[in-house]
Design an enzyme around this catalytic site. Structure first.
Site, PDB file in Angstrom:
ATOM      1  N   CYS A  83       0.802  -1.224   0.000  1.00  0.00           N
ATOM      2  CA  CYS A  83       0.000   0.000   0.000  1.00  0.00           C
ATOM      3  C   CYS A  83       0.836   1.276   0.000  1.00  0.00           C
ATOM      4  CB  CYS A  83      -0.855   0.097   1.256  1.00  0.00           C
ATOM      5  SG  CYS A  83      -1.871  -1.319   1.536  1.00  0.00           S
ATOM      6  N   GLY A  88       0.710   0.253  -5.147  1.00  0.00           N
ATOM      7  CA  GLY A  88      -0.492  -0.573  -5.149  1.00  0.00           C
ATOM      8  C   GLY A  88      -1.427  -0.114  -6.247  1.00  0.00           C
ATOM      9  N   ASN A  99      -0.785   1.043   5.884  1.00  0.00           N
ATOM     10  CA  ASN A  99       0.257   0.420   5.058  1.00  0.00           C
ATOM     11  C   ASN A  99       1.020  -0.521   5.956  1.00  0.00           C
ATOM     12  OD1 ASN A  99       2.202  -0.204   3.130  1.00  0.00           O
ATOM     13  ND2 ASN A  99       3.431   1.591   3.606  1.00  0.00           N
ATOM     14  N   GLY A 100       1.135  -1.787   5.534  1.00  0.00           N
ATOM     15  CA  GLY A 100       1.862  -2.768   6.340  1.00  0.00           C
ATOM     16  C   GLY A 100       1.028  -4.002   6.555  1.00  0.00           C
ATOM     17  N   TYR A 112      13.876  -1.766  -4.276  1.00  0.00           N
ATOM     18  CA  TYR A 112      13.025  -1.457  -5.421  1.00  0.00           C
ATOM     19  C   TYR A 112      11.645  -0.880  -5.202  1.00  0.00           C
ATOM     20  CZ  TYR A 112      10.647  -6.022  -5.213  1.00  0.00           C
ATOM     21  OH  TYR A 112       9.933  -7.103  -4.852  1.00  0.00           O
TER      22      TYR A 112
END
Ligand code: SF4
Length: 475
Positions: free
Chosen positions: A12, A38, A112-113, A252
């Site tokens: 995310c 995402g 996020n996570g 990346y």
């Protein structure tokens, strides 16, 4: 970077703004710049004017939001989310921000996570009578907040956060306040900025650049920030421990123009390439990088070795989003649609092909074959990360251990499988040096668990691997 067809996916990106009359539109731009994190769903919730309104949907930010939709979202504050589904799967219901309405007031959540104890918490909450509306791990926080006995919302949020274990960067919006929280290990990046009088927060600083905001600082691991009309207030909900930011952000995930934890991604990747050149030089005619993330690495490798850098592989940017669905079948097909060799660059040449990682090995093999079919006489593969031998539990979809080729094969065996003339991975020490971390001790600031199996937190009640570091809290 071909993460979406290789099998590594970020879960995310999140963006929030407080105190701007164009909050929804600025969030749209912010999310657009975080789209690489995402592509399956996007949503925005606006507030700050006594109510919360939302719009969300499946697809890219530009597909989910029209100008008309944005104009309906009026308010001085907004939070937004772009999603790649892993925990809980895909589907509209799991697209965030999640919005909860109750008599005590509404609350929107963007996360996020990945929480490593979500199943355990969910089971407990369901036994206590909670009914969940999604299969997302994020929803447990809303239930924990609701069930907390603390008298005021800030304390309820703080109390709820202490139950969570794993990786989380949360944005919470109510009718009158915005909250920002980062897990005690700081697995995921989260930065704070200003746009005039407004406060902004984003997974990556590239979102600040796109709206003209200035970077202020990182959100600290274990920090809870509250913003309302009275101003900003920062508190801790967990003791300070050494950070374990995801190494894959540098390798990346993050955009080259972002700074993560104060480190510029393009510079870090160039250094990865330079370090790779020191550790694994080879006689060759041309260096090329797999776009996008490995281009900076390839430039660094070329600079350090003196072998010319060339654009030997081209990414097709106009492949529809059907090719970013996380299914193996589409990943297999996707590589041909997304990448083409430049025959004029590689024909008759000994090529160094730089890539960021090898997950299953299938993508690397196809690229090696592609380069040979285009006339390369030799293909030497250089990877800017150590071998990925363990799965990630913190929000990166790295597949299961059985699917990770480096978990079961030696470097020489992988070389044979991908049909390369030579293969080398960057060392763990080299990775940390290139990023600019001082040492490779457990307090180096980085999470390295997918390379080492030494997870900074308990996973499902146990430490996986051998890592037990008493100086770290056991969230
Ligand atoms: S295990 Fe790997 S992918 Fe997951 S957070 Fe740690 S470094 Fe990142």
């Amino acid at each position: 970077m071909l993460a979406e067809i290789k099998g590594l996916n970020e879960e995310c990106g999140i963006f929030g703004i407080w105190g701007h009359e164009e909050a929804a539109t600025l969030t749209y731009y912010g999310l657009h710049s975080l789209q690489h994190r995402g592509q399956e769903g996007a949503g925005i919730v606006v507030g700050g004017n006594g109510t919360l309104q939302f719009h969300k949907g499946l697809g890219l930010v530009t597909e989910v939001f029209s100008r008309g939709e944005l104009e309906k979202l009026t308010g001085m504050a907004a939070i937004g989310h772009v999603r790649y589904s892993t925990a809980g799967g895909g589907g509209y219901a799991n697209v965030q921000p999640l919005l909860f309405r109750s008599q005590g007031g509404s609350l929107a959540l963007a996360h996020n996570g990945n929480l490593v104890n979500a199943d355990e918490l969910r089971f407990r909450l369901e036994q206590q009578g909670s009914i969940f509306q999604t299969t997302s791990d994020t929803e447990v926080l809303a239930h924990l907040i609701k069930r907390s006995d603390e008298p005021i919302l800030k304390e309820r949020i703080k109390e709820a956060l202490t139950h969570l274990r794993g990786a989380f960067a949360f944005l919470i919006l109510t009718e009158t306040e915005m909250y920002i929280a980062l897990d005690p290990h700081g697995f995921r990046p989260l930065s704070l900025g200003r746009l005039g009088e407004a406060y902004v927060v984003a997974s990556e600083t590239c979102a600040f650049d796109v709206i003209g905001a200035t970077y202020e600082r990182e959100v600290e691991p274990g920090e809870l920030i509250m913003i309302n009309k009275q101003g900003v207030r920062s508190e801790r909900f967990a003791p300070k421990v050494s950070r374990s930011i995801c190494s894959m952000e540098y390798i990346y995930f993050a955009r080259p123009d972002s700074n993560v934890d104060g480190i510029n991604i393009h510079t870090a990747r160039k250094n990865l390439g330079k370090q790779l050149a020191v550790e694994a030089p080879v006689a060759a005619d041309v260096v090329t990088g797999v776009p996008d993330s490995s281009i900076s690495v390839a430039i660094g490798y070329a600079e350090a070795t003196g072998i010319p850098y060339e654009l030997g592989l081209i990414k097709n940017r106009y492949v529809g989003r059907t090719f970013i669905q996380p299914s193996q079948a589409l990943r297999e097909q996707g590589v041909k649609m997304k990448l083409s060799p430049v025959r004029g660059v590689v024909a008759g040449k000994r090529v160094v092909m730089v890539d960021d990682s090898i997950v299953r090995g299938t993508t690397s093999k196809r690229i090696v074959r592609m380069l040979r079919e285009a006339g390369a006489t030799e293909v030497h593969v250089r990877i800017s990360s150590p071998p990925i031998t363990h799965p990630c539990f913190y929000g990166i979809d790295t597949s299961t251990k059985e699917e990770l080729i480096a978990a079961t094969h030696t470097v020489e065996e992988i070389r044979q499988l991908i049909e390369a003339d030579s293969l080398a991975f960057l060392s763990q020490k080299g990775l940390l040096q290139a990023i600019g971390r001082p040492d490779d001790s457990p307090s180096c600031g980085q999470c390295l668990a997918c390379f080492t199996g030494q997870y900074p937190t308990k996973i499902g009640g146990e430490y996986v691997g051998t890592f037990v570091q008493t100086s770290r809290c056991e969230y």
